[in-house]
Scaffold this motif. Structure first.
Motif, mmCIF file in Angstrom:
data_model
loop_
_atom_site.group_PDB
_atom_site.id
_atom_site.type_symbol
_atom_site.label_atom_id
_atom_site.label_comp_id
_atom_site.label_asym_id
_atom_site.label_seq_id
_atom_site.Cartn_x
_atom_site.Cartn_y
_atom_site.Cartn_z
ATOM 1 N N ASN A 374 0.839 -1.202 0.000
ATOM 2 C CA ASN A 374 0.000 0.000 0.000
ATOM 3 C C ASN A 374 0.866 1.242 0.000
ATOM 4 O O ASN A 374 2.094 1.184 0.114
ATOM 5 C CB ASN A 374 -0.960 0.005 1.197
ATOM 6 C CG ASN A 374 -0.286 0.332 2.521
ATOM 7 O OD1 ASN A 374 0.874 0.012 2.743
ATOM 8 N ND2 ASN A 374 -1.013 0.965 3.431
ATOM 9 N N LEU A 375 0.213 2.401 -0.119
ATOM 10 C CA LEU A 375 0.927 3.663 -0.126
ATOM 11 C C LEU A 375 1.430 4.025 1.267
ATOM 12 O O LEU A 375 0.776 3.738 2.268
ATOM 13 C CB LEU A 375 0.016 4.797 -0.611
ATOM 14 C CG LEU A 375 -0.509 4.748 -2.044
ATOM 15 C CD1 LEU A 375 -1.389 5.965 -2.297
ATOM 16 C CD2 LEU A 375 0.620 4.681 -3.064
ATOM 17 N N LYS A 379 2.978 13.386 1.482
ATOM 18 C CA LYS A 379 2.351 14.381 0.607
ATOM 19 C C LYS A 379 3.287 14.793 -0.517
ATOM 20 O O LYS A 379 4.472 15.077 -0.296
ATOM 21 C CB LYS A 379 1.953 15.615 1.429
ATOM 22 C CG LYS A 379 1.015 16.568 0.695
ATOM 23 C CD LYS A 379 0.482 17.636 1.629
ATOM 24 C CE LYS A 379 -0.545 18.512 0.914
ATOM 25 N NZ LYS A 379 -1.133 19.523 1.843
ATOM 26 N N GLY A 380 2.770 14.774 -1.728
ATOM 27 C CA GLY A 380 3.542 15.203 -2.887
ATOM 28 C C GLY A 380 4.385 14.127 -3.527
ATOM 29 O O GLY A 380 5.029 14.377 -4.549
ATOM 30 N N ARG A 381 4.384 12.905 -2.952
ATOM 31 C CA ARG A 381 5.156 11.810 -3.535
ATOM 32 C C ARG A 381 4.313 10.547 -3.576
ATOM 33 O O ARG A 381 3.354 10.385 -2.798
ATOM 34 C CB ARG A 381 6.437 11.551 -2.750
ATOM 35 C CG ARG A 381 7.378 12.741 -2.649
ATOM 36 C CD ARG A 381 8.791 12.312 -2.353
ATOM 37 N NE ARG A 381 9.413 11.640 -3.503
ATOM 38 C CZ ARG A 381 10.048 12.287 -4.495
ATOM 39 N NH1 ARG A 381 10.129 13.603 -4.491
ATOM 40 N NH2 ARG A 381 10.600 11.610 -5.484
ATOM 41 N N TYR A 460 0.205 11.217 9.459
ATOM 42 C CA TYR A 460 -1.123 10.743 9.073
ATOM 43 C C TYR A 460 -1.538 9.605 9.989
ATOM 44 O O TYR A 460 -0.775 8.667 10.203
ATOM 45 C CB TYR A 460 -1.134 10.265 7.616
ATOM 46 C CG TYR A 460 -2.512 9.881 7.144
ATOM 47 C CD1 TYR A 460 -3.375 10.831 6.611
ATOM 48 C CD2 TYR A 460 -2.975 8.564 7.270
ATOM 49 C CE1 TYR A 460 -4.652 10.495 6.197
ATOM 50 C CE2 TYR A 460 -4.251 8.222 6.861
ATOM 51 C CZ TYR A 460 -5.081 9.187 6.330
ATOM 52 O OH TYR A 460 -6.349 8.853 5.934
ATOM 53 N N GLU A 461 -2.763 9.677 10.534
ATOM 54 C CA GLU A 461 -3.236 8.642 11.434
ATOM 55 C C GLU A 461 -4.485 7.970 10.857
ATOM 56 O O GLU A 461 -5.503 8.614 10.604
ATOM 57 C CB GLU A 461 -3.563 9.213 12.819
ATOM 58 C CG GLU A 461 -3.955 8.140 13.826
ATOM 59 C CD GLU A 461 -4.153 8.685 15.223
ATOM 60 O OE1 GLU A 461 -4.533 7.892 16.115
ATOM 61 O OE2 GLU A 461 -3.926 9.892 15.425
ATOM 62 N N LEU A 473 -5.667 10.725 1.179
ATOM 63 C CA LEU A 473 -4.890 10.800 2.409
ATOM 64 C C LEU A 473 -4.655 12.244 2.873
ATOM 65 O O LEU A 473 -4.293 12.465 4.034
ATOM 66 C CB LEU A 473 -3.536 10.116 2.208
ATOM 67 C CG LEU A 473 -3.585 8.610 1.872
ATOM 68 C CD1 LEU A 473 -2.189 8.109 1.520
ATOM 69 C CD2 LEU A 473 -4.177 7.824 3.019
ATOM 70 N N PHE A 474 -4.832 13.216 1.987
ATOM 71 C CA PHE A 474 -4.483 14.592 2.343
ATOM 72 C C PHE A 474 -5.595 15.575 1.949
ATOM 73 O O PHE A 474 -6.368 15.296 1.072
ATOM 74 C CB PHE A 474 -3.176 15.012 1.677
ATOM 75 C CG PHE A 474 -2.045 14.053 1.968
ATOM 76 C CD1 PHE A 474 -1.474 14.012 3.230
ATOM 77 C CD2 PHE A 474 -1.597 13.188 1.001
ATOM 78 C CE1 PHE A 474 -0.438 13.132 3.507
ATOM 79 C CE2 PHE A 474 -0.565 12.302 1.251
ATOM 80 C CZ PHE A 474 0.017 12.281 2.523
#
Length: 474
Positions: A374-375, A379-381, A460-461, A473-474
């Motif tokens: 998974n990811l 952020k940004g990548r 991130y939680e 996610l963001f």
């Protein structure tokens, strides 16, 4: 015997260039031969640290009781096993403990959770739907396969509450929330690989999935509501060639990954990689599909990047049970394939950009191929952690979809120096600051990634994680 953890450089283009330079200068060439760890030896890059391992226990300790997929909720991890599932307390990640084990045989026991409900896939022909069932011939019309539902409001005492039978069983399933959030859907994936697997309720053609609707507050009312055909043209007919050149015919899907916020689904469907519209949750609609009859044998799983403008598809060459991470197979077979999603609406297309495969050779006694991951929320990548069976665990960056690169890795040496024993990491997922892996033979592993590109990931939680159900996610 305790494993020794060693660090070694990743074999790469740099190694090859050094060898060439040595020849030009008249010296001995640098060795391009991979250093394969010995039996029960662990190696890693400096930025992926192994923190803990809990071996398989009790009824799950047998070599044929394979560990499978993982799901997470709060401070708990739920780990599938061909004999049932285990609940782990991961509040102290470096010292996980077992909360409970549920004995409920029925491969592969693919797993997902939502609220106080846990769903378990049964993809082997059983005498009935109970946890005391025994194997039964697939040709017997009374045999059972499908989905089991448990109440996990008390994680120490999960309670079996309902089953739903599905045609051809449930190899994997994907949890899909309804737009009202009052119900959830399960997209049940099953497939046929040969006429020998056809049973009384599992016949050709099988270009469909089973859709189960589950009222969250009344799981006993769960029911099969649809069996949509995903490929109206029948999908890839396959080529009928021998391994490793074979391309499987599409007779079902292996894994389906949804992005509910965007009404999208990526399907890894044997001979096809596909993109679907799921705005109608009960009837996914095909937008576009791609094939790779040169390098892909069996489209196995899919992962969106966070923007949902890329998809990583995996090829489970050899079914996960053979050695494919070697010079004989090469770097394009048994690999990941990165596709960009271009266009809008029904005009969207999947455009191939590159392959990624771990840059380390394995022994011929190690089953190794791209598997579940998974990811990592950066952020940004676009960074992903991924299991490779006995190829270990890889953290890699596909922000540039044309030039993916590995950032970190952890792997163990072969289980045997003389024969291939099925093992290695089935699933490796990032969750709330750590990487958790369900190793087929070695048990439950916890790792810490410290690569600079991932340093803010722990901001991130997650409240829960079913890796085949992705959210922004963001």
């Amino acid at each position: 015997m305790a494993s020794r953890v060693l660090h070694r450089p990743t074999f790469s283009l740099v190694t090859a260039l050094l060898a060439a330079l040595a020849l030009v200068l008249g010296g001995a060439p640098a060795s391009a031969d991979p250093v394969i760890p010995g039996v029960d030896e662990a190696v890693s890059s400096p930025d992926l640290k192994h923190l803990a391992n809990l071996p398989k226990q009790g009824a799950f300790a047998s070599p044929t009781a394979y560990n499978s997929d993982l799901a997470f909720k709060g401070d708990l991890a739920f780990a599938g096993n061909y004999n049932g599932f285990t609940v782990y307390d991961i509040d102290k990640a470096a010292a996980p403990t077992i909360v409970s084990q549920v004995l409920c045989p029925g491969s592969q026991n693919d797993i997902s959770v939502t609220g106080n409900l846990l769903f378990l896939s049964t993809d082997s022909s059983r005498s009935d739907d109970s946890c005391q069932s025994v194997a039964k011939p697939v040709t017997d019309p009374t045999a059972w396969e499908g989905i089991k539902i448990f109440d996990i409001s008390d994680p120490a005492n999960p309670r079996y509450v309902k089953s739903v039978e599905t045609k051809c069983g449930s190899h994997t399933h994907t949890l899909v929330p309804s737009k009202s959030r009052k119900t959830v859907y399960l997209y049940v994936s099953s497939y046929l690989t040969s006429a020998a697997s056809v049973g009384a309720d599992c016949t050709y053609p099988h270009d469909k999935i089973s859709v189960i609707k589950v009222p969250v507050k009344d799981p006993t009312a769960a029911a099969l509501v649809a069996e949509p055909v995903l490929f109206s043209d029948g999908g890839n007919p396959g080529d009928g060639l021998a391994y490793p050149e074979t391309t499987y015919a599409t007779t079902g899907c292996h894994d389906l990954t949804v992005y509910p916020d965007k009404d999208l689904m990526a399907g890894a469907c044997m001979g096809d990689g596909a993109l679907f519209d799921i705005s109608d949750r009960e009837y996914p609609r095909l937008i576009t599909a791609v094939r790779d009859d040169v390098n892909f044998s069996f489209w196995h799983s899919a992962t969106f990047n966070n923007k949902a403008d890329k998809v990583v598809f995996t090829d489970e060459l050899g079914g996960g049970g053979t050695a494919t991470c070697n010079e004989t197979i090469g770097s394009s077979k048994g690999a990941d394939a990165i596709y960009d999603i271009v266009g809008k609406g029904d005009r969207r297309k999947l455009v191939f950009r590159s392959y990624f495969k771990i840059p380390r050779a394995n022994a011929d006694t190690e089953n190794c191929v791209a598997h579940n991951g998974n990811l990592i929320p950066v952020k940004g990548r676009d960074i992903m952690v991924q299991a490779w069976y006995q190829g270990g665990i890889s953290v890699w960056d596909f922000t540039n979809s044309r030039k993916p690169k590995e950032l970190a890795y952890f792997e163990r040496g072969p289980l045997s120096a003389t024969s291939l024993v099925l093992g290695g990491s089935w699933s490796a997922y990032y969750y709330n600051g750590h990487i958790f892996s369900n190793d087929i033979q070695k048990g439950f592993d916890v790792l810490d990634v410290t690569d600079p590109l991932t340093k803010h990931a722990d901001r991130y939680e997650y409240r829960q994680l079913n890796p085949q159900t992705q959210y922004d996610l963001f």
